[in-house]
Scaffold this motif. Structure first.
Motif, short mmCIF file in Angstrom:
data_model
loop_
_atom_site.label_atom_id
_atom_site.label_comp_id
_atom_site.label_asym_id
_atom_site.label_seq_id
_atom_site.Cartn_x
_atom_site.Cartn_y
_atom_site.Cartn_z
N GLU A 299 -9.30 1.42 92.02
CA GLU A 299 -8.72 0.38 91.18
C GLU A 299 -9.82 -0.42 90.49
O GLU A 299 -10.93 -0.54 91.02
CB GLU A 299 -7.86 -0.56 92.03
N PRO A 300 -9.54 -0.98 89.30
CA PRO A 300 -10.51 -1.88 88.67
C PRO A 300 -10.80 -3.06 89.60
O PRO A 300 -9.88 -3.67 90.14
CB PRO A 300 -9.80 -2.34 87.39
N THR A 301 -12.07 -3.36 89.80
CA THR A 301 -12.42 -4.46 90.69
C THR A 301 -12.10 -5.81 90.04
O THR A 301 -11.95 -5.91 88.82
CB THR A 301 -13.91 -4.41 91.05
N PHE A 302 -12.04 -6.82 90.88
CA PHE A 302 -11.78 -8.17 90.38
C PHE A 302 -12.86 -8.60 89.40
O PHE A 302 -12.59 -9.19 88.36
CB PHE A 302 -11.70 -9.13 91.56
N GLU A 303 -14.11 -8.28 89.71
CA GLU A 303 -15.22 -8.66 88.83
C GLU A 303 -15.14 -7.96 87.48
O GLU A 303 -15.40 -8.57 86.44
CB GLU A 303 -16.56 -8.36 89.51
N GLU A 304 -14.77 -6.68 87.49
CA GLU A 304 -14.65 -5.95 86.23
C GLU A 304 -13.57 -6.55 85.33
O GLU A 304 -13.79 -6.76 84.12
CB GLU A 304 -14.34 -4.48 86.52
N LEU A 305 -12.41 -6.81 85.90
CA LEU A 305 -11.33 -7.39 85.11
C LEU A 305 -11.68 -8.78 84.61
O LEU A 305 -11.40 -9.15 83.46
CB LEU A 305 -10.05 -7.45 85.94
N LEU A 306 -12.31 -9.56 85.48
CA LEU A 306 -12.69 -10.93 85.08
C LEU A 306 -13.70 -10.88 83.94
O LEU A 306 -13.63 -11.69 83.00
CB LEU A 306 -13.27 -11.66 86.29
N TYR A 307 -14.63 -9.96 83.99
CA TYR A 307 -15.62 -9.85 82.93
C TYR A 307 -14.97 -9.42 81.61
O TYR A 307 -15.29 -9.95 80.55
CB TYR A 307 -16.70 -8.85 83.33
N GLU A 308 -14.05 -8.45 81.68
CA GLU A 308 -13.39 -7.97 80.48
C GLU A 308 -12.56 -9.05 79.81
O GLU A 308 -12.42 -9.06 78.58
CB GLU A 308 -12.49 -6.76 80.81
N CYS A 309 -11.99 -9.96 80.60
CA CYS A 309 -11.07 -10.97 80.06
C CYS A 309 -11.77 -12.29 79.76
O CYS A 309 -11.57 -12.87 78.68
CB CYS A 309 -9.91 -11.20 81.03
N VAL A 310 -12.56 -12.79 80.69
CA VAL A 310 -13.13 -14.13 80.55
C VAL A 310 -14.29 -14.15 79.56
O VAL A 310 -14.41 -15.10 78.76
CB VAL A 310 -13.58 -14.67 81.93
N THR A 311 -15.14 -13.13 79.58
CA THR A 311 -16.33 -13.15 78.74
C THR A 311 -16.02 -13.29 77.25
O THR A 311 -16.59 -14.16 76.58
CB THR A 311 -17.19 -11.90 78.99
N PRO A 312 -15.12 -12.49 76.67
CA PRO A 312 -14.84 -12.68 75.24
C PRO A 312 -14.16 -14.01 74.93
O PRO A 312 -14.45 -14.62 73.89
CB PRO A 312 -13.93 -11.49 74.90
N ILE A 313 -13.28 -14.48 75.83
CA ILE A 313 -12.64 -15.78 75.59
C ILE A 313 -13.67 -16.90 75.66
O ILE A 313 -13.67 -17.82 74.84
CB ILE A 313 -11.51 -16.01 76.61
N ARG A 314 -14.57 -16.80 76.62
CA ARG A 314 -15.65 -17.78 76.72
C ARG A 314 -16.52 -17.78 75.47
O ARG A 314 -16.91 -18.84 74.96
CB ARG A 314 -16.51 -17.46 77.94
N GLN A 315 -16.80 -16.60 74.94
CA GLN A 315 -17.67 -16.50 73.78
C GLN A 315 -17.00 -17.03 72.51
O GLN A 315 -17.59 -17.80 71.76
CB GLN A 315 -18.08 -15.04 73.58
N TYR A 316 -15.74 -16.62 72.28
CA TYR A 316 -15.06 -17.02 71.05
C TYR A 316 -14.56 -18.47 71.10
O TYR A 316 -14.37 -19.09 70.05
CB TYR A 316 -13.89 -16.08 70.77
#
Length: 454
Positions: free
Chosen positions: A350-367
């Motif tokens: 399964e996708p790990t918690f860290e992987e999903l968090l990075y995919e979702c939070v990083t672009p929102i944090r950046q934009y």
């Protein structure tokens, strides 16, 4: 050859089922069969008795006028409805995300309405052919068919009002995000139930003492789906165990080692094995909750774009992601599928918690780095996830969460310069730091310095 045919059939079926015309065509075909049935019953004894007692249509001119008016009116409704669908799809693609379009297209109620329009037109056209026939007792009109056409025509007007209301509701961003959220939540809960009774690290126990061999993909695309039932039977026949190394949603190229088996396979067996896995180059299929996480994130990013400038939608998306991440804590690292004898044969990472968090939070944090409202909501999400992780005994995720808090803190320090905003965000960071420091056995130096300069 049989698995290959099954895989090809399932791909074609999925493509047809997700088409905007599938349910509409099916309903129209049923109306066509119903029209033929009424056409054959038009001059039976019971139908003639009904005509003599209740019929209000006595001439061919009246019958043709009614049917012609219905056909013309319903065609106009259908054209307008299809135009509305195209406008909605265009607006959704521009203001939300292109990947929400398939969900709108495949919305069953809309397809059923369009199918009813087409079916009613077919019904009326077939009834026109019955007008003017030489029939017993001097009856010259298809009274039963015309009366049913009137009922269907009136129903179409009611469906048109429903269609306008539904299509106007379905384009609203809250309706779309809620639909994606509910779909993701259902899949996460299903994944939790799948291995609820199995112990942790079950795959590590199963693989001990076995020499696992890698299997390389022969195609390009996103790993979307696994045909589990036939695959379990195929593995059981050969006494094999299988690990899916690639996570659902990963993009693979030819020659990528995406599977591992506990025995060496012949070339023909490898070819058969690969037919149980679906790869698509499009990323809008919704076979796994990972795609739903991405879709909610994309809606948030689109809302943060200068052309849209809707931070409240981004905040709503982050709030929904918070709930989904909290549920994801309960998912084990590996989903295990058992055969009929309750033996584990398939292990899907399964996708790990860290992987999903990075995919979702990083672009929102950046934009959203220059918007204190969005940044504060992201920090609030991380704070709430820390609370849930502690409360539910998932403290192994605290280090991951602290890293993301640190990344947001760095972004705030570089991007937000207003003293009032910095003070407010700093208070949130101090709260998060206090929550981490209260945990026994956690050294604050192992985490981060959260406070930013004011």
């Amino acid at each position: 050859m049989r698995p290959q045919l099954l895989n090809s059939f399932q791909k074609q079926w999925k493509s047809i089922k997700n088409s905007i015309s599938f349910y509409a065509s099916l309903v129209a075909f049923l109306f066509f069969l119903f029209a033929l049935l009424i056409r054959s019953l038009e001059y039976t004894e019971w139908a003639i008795y009904y005509k003599e007692k209740w019929s209000i249509i006595n001439t061919e001119e009246n019958a043709r006028l009614i049917l012609g008016t219905l056909v013309g009116g319903i065609i106009s409704l259908m054209v307008f409805s299809f135009s509305m669908v195209m406008v909605v799809i265009n607006n959704a693609s521009q203001s939300l995300s292109p990947r929400v379009v398939p969900g709108i297209i495949a919305h069953k109620p809309h397809q059923l309405v369009l199918g009813t329009y087409i079916g009613t037109i077919l019904f009326c056209l077939i009834m026109v052919t019955a007008v003017g026939e030489a029939v017993p007792k001097g009856r010259s009109t298809a009274d039963l068919g015309v009366m049913l056409s009137l009922v269907l025509g009136i129903s179409c007007f009611g469906l048109f009002v429903y269609f306008i209301h539904s299509i106007s509701q379905s384009i609203q961003v809250d309706a779309i995000t809620n639909r994606v959220y509910e779909r993701a939540l259902g899949k996460i809960q299903q994944a939790i139930e799948q291995n609820k009774e199995l112990p942790e690290k079950v795959f590590d126990k199963e693989k001990n003492g076995e020499d696992w061999k890698e299997v390389y993909t022969d195609t390009v695309g996103y790993l979307k789906n696994i045909h589990l039932s036939p695959l379990l039977s195929w593995l059981q026949e050969r006494e094999l165990k299988l690990e899916v190394v690639s996570r659902m949603g990963d993009f693979t190229v030819k020659g990528f080692p995406y599977l591992r088996v506990n025995q060496k396979l012949e070339k023909e067996e490898v070819n058969e094995l690969q037919t149980f896995f679906e790869f698509y180059q499009q990323e809008y299929e919704h076979d796994h909750y990972r795609f739903d996480f991405k879709q909610i994130t994309e809606i948030a990013l689109k809302a943060l774009s200068p052309g849209i400038n809707d931070p409240r939608t981004a905040v709503r998306a982050v709030d929904l992601l918070t709930i989904l991440f909290a549920e994801h804590f309960e998912i084990k690292d590996c989903t295990v599928y058992l055969n009929e004898e309750e033996k584990p044969l398939i292990f899907v990472r399964e996708p790990t918690f860290e992987e999903l968090l990075y995919e979702c939070v990083t672009p929102i944090r950046q934009y959203g780095k220059e918007d204190h409202l969005v940044t504060g909501t992201v920090l609030d999400m991380l704070k709430n996830l820390i609370i849930v992780a502690v409360d539910q005994g998932h403290e192994s995720n605290l280090s991951v969460l602290s890293k993301f808090v640190s990344s947001v803190s760095e972004e705030v320090d570089r991007s937000i310069h207003n003293s009032l905003d910095r003070k407010k965000l700093n208070r949130m960071l101090e709260t998060i730091e206090r929550l981490l420091n209260e945990r026994e056995g956690i050294d604050p130096e192992d985490y981060i310095k959260l406070c930013i300069d004011e």
